[in-house]
Design an enzyme around this catalytic site. Structure first.
Site, PDB file in Angstrom:
ATOM      1  CG  HIS A  14      -1.694  -1.169   1.544  1.00  0.00           C
ATOM      2  ND1 HIS A  14      -2.783  -1.479   0.962  1.00  0.00           N
ATOM      3  CD2 HIS A  14      -1.258  -2.228   2.178  1.00  0.00           C
ATOM      4  CE1 HIS A  14      -3.186  -2.673   1.252  1.00  0.00           C
ATOM      5  NE2 HIS A  14      -2.470  -3.348   2.002  1.00  0.00           N
TER       6      HIS A  14
ATOM      7  CB  SER B 122      13.921  22.665 -14.351  1.00  0.00           C
ATOM      8  OG  SER B 122      13.328  23.979 -14.326  1.00  0.00           O
TER       9      SER B 122
ATOM     10  CE  LYS C 129      12.358  19.586 -10.143  1.00  0.00           C
ATOM     11  NZ  LYS C 129      11.056  20.087 -10.971  1.00  0.00           N
TER      12      LYS C 129
ATOM     13  CD  GLU D 282       9.260  13.017 -14.936  1.00  0.00           C
ATOM     14  OE1 GLU D 282       8.416  13.701 -14.903  1.00  0.00           O
ATOM     15  OE2 GLU D 282      10.570  13.285 -15.102  1.00  0.00           O
TER      16      GLU D 282
END
Ligand code: ARG
Length: 494
Positions: A178, A299, A305, A312
């Site tokens: 979970h 970024s 970043k 992704e």
């Protein structure tokens, strides 16, 4: 009753015995008008089926040789055809082939070029053949080869997983259910779960390959042919293990494509799960993983970043792969036998899914190989939490308390510790004894992260010895064709 029933001629009246002037189409004989330009561009598959040229030439070469051996064309005609096809192959390879969209597809482009090069003999290549069995053959050849490449890519990713499991597998981190910290596991155990996921993909793919390894040429348009073809010769020359038994099945079967796409879809779903863990683990919140600079991107506005774009995209690209599977299933649904032009729509999805999954597998392997696992945050995730609560319950159950009661006592221990801002290992023994007289000073020995993992020596468990067994099995599986070896066979002896 058809309106033509009295006349006998169907469609536009045949005005002339000659094809339209300048027509390059092989069906000119029956036609009085050229195809409308917008129909040409709407129906053409050339922009995407060009990539079948190698398979098309291999298939045509094998077909020509068989025609000659069967005495259907002469040896000289066969030589001219095969030499012409070899020249065409060199032209395409060199980028000098004059592709023509008005010729619809790769098959007619190559055949028309052959006739330009060698004249009348070129017109004999299509004897006893149709584009229906021709394109089916090309797709079988393409898919069979791609599946072999895909299996290699899967093994390469498996090697990356095994490499990290061998180098860093001793590290301890929380295992999750979970997405809540559950019980401590060795990193090697976690990584090997992915190994076996991809092993099942290899097995399924071997099944798809078996169905792709079936030769359809000789089916003709749908019903076989009046020429004494020998499809077994073609099958042998092209290395097929089996051929179709029924010509209508041969030209209308795309199951091997659906199976391959279904394997691709499941592989991409597996990669999306791995990708999600790369994303999660590289967050500051988890901090378990540092992906290499070369495998993250920055970024354009936020200088700090380091985005886990590979993870992704492993997640995101699964969408188009699943889409390709659904697309081809939908194309096939409700199609009457045998060939229908709808089937031309099988190609882009197939090519895209195979390209996508193969590139995902390669980049996933590289990203994994270059990632650093961070022992501190992993261990902190275990030590600063209650992932050893099951061990506390097991301790009591091993001393005779029914597990349900032991579970309740351990739960109360968690509540007491949490209320005092402590972890279980820091609770004083007398507080534990107040919850159950079965607690003794040896309880603390079962609560350490090391003890939690090493005491899980049951088959399939996370103890080092169990993980080592998995790694030994993994090496055997990677060294053999998928489906050849069994995993852990069940011991049937009592
Ligand atoms: N381009 C076609 C396809 O990909 C080739 C087969 C065409 N056959 C036909 N009878 N029009 O399916």
């Amino acid at each position: 009753m058809s309106r033509d029933s009295g006349g006998g001629t169907v469609g536009p009246t045949a005005k002339s015995q000659n094809p339209p002037q300048g027509s390059a189409k092989p069906w000119g004989g029956r036609y009085t008008a050229e195809t409308a330009p917008e129909v040409e561009s709407f129906t053409a598959s050339l922009p995407f089926d060009r990539r079948l040229w190698r398979q098309d030439i291999a298939g045509s070469t094998a077909h020509a040789r068989m025609l000659a051996r069967q005495g259907i064309i002469s040896a000289a005609e066969c030589d001219a055809i095969t030499a012409g096809l070899a020249e065409i192959s060199a032209e395409i390879e060199a980028g000098g082939f004059p592709w023509r969209l008005d010729l619809e597809d790769v098959h007619m482009n190559i055949e028309a070029r052959l006739r330009e090069k060698i004249g009348a003999a070129g017109g004999k290549l299509h004897t006893g053949r149709s584009r229906n069995d021709q394109v089916a053959l090309d797709m079988h050849l393409y898919v069979r080869e791609a599946v072999d490449g895909l299996d290699g890519d899967l093994v390469a990713l498996q090697r990356a997983l095994v490499g990290q499991a061998e180098a860093n597998g001793q590290l301890i981190l929380p295992g999750y259910t979970h997405l809540q910290r559950a019980q401590p596991v060795r990193l090697g155990h976690h990584l090997m779960a992915y190994f076996f996921m991809f092993q099942r993909d290899r097995e399924r793919l071997a099944g798809a390959r078996h169905r792709a390894d079936m030769m359809p040429l000789g089916a003709g348009a749908l019903a076989g042919t009046t020429f004494p073809l020998d499809p077994d010769q073609v099958a042998r020359e092209l290395g097929f293990g089996r051929r179709y038994a029924n010509s209508m099945d041969a030209v209308s079967d795309r199951d091997f494509i659906v199976e391959t796409l279904s394997c691709c879809a499941l592989i991409s779903v597996h990669l999306s799960r791995l990708g999600e863990e790369l994303v999660l683990w590289s967050t500051a919140e988890f901090g378990y993983l540092a992906m290499d600079d070369a495998y993250t991107t920055g970024s354009s506005i936020m200088p700090q970043k380091r985005n886990p774009v590979i993870g992704e995209l492993l997640r995101g690209k699964s969408g188009r792969v699943v889409g390709s599977l659904v697309g081809v299933l939908t194309v096939l649904k409700g199609l009457p036998l045998t060939y229908n032009t709808d089937m031309q729509e099988d190609k882009e999805g197939t090519f895209d899914a195979l390209d996508t999954v193969r590139s995902c597998l390669r980049i996933a392997a590289a990203a994994l190989e270059t990632s650093r696992f961070l022992p501190g945050p992993m261990l902190a995730g275990v030590e600063n939490d209650f992932t050893n609560a099951t061990d506390l319950a097991d301790y009591l159950a091993a001393r005779g308390l029914p597990f349900r009661d032991a579970h309740a006592v351990a739960g109360r221990a968690v509540a007491v510790a949490a209320a005092r801002g402590l972890v279980l290992a820091r609770l004083p023994l007398d507080e534990l004894k107040a919850l159950s007289p079965l607690f003794g000073p040896d309880v603390f020995a079962v609560l350490s992260p090391e003890a939690c993992v090493e005491r899980r020596r049951s088959p399939m468990g996370t103890a080092s010895g169990q993980v080592r067994e998995q790694l030994a099995l993994a090496h055997r599986l990677m060294d053999q064709p998928a489906g050849a070896g069994s995993w852990v066979a069940v011991n049937r002896e009592e």
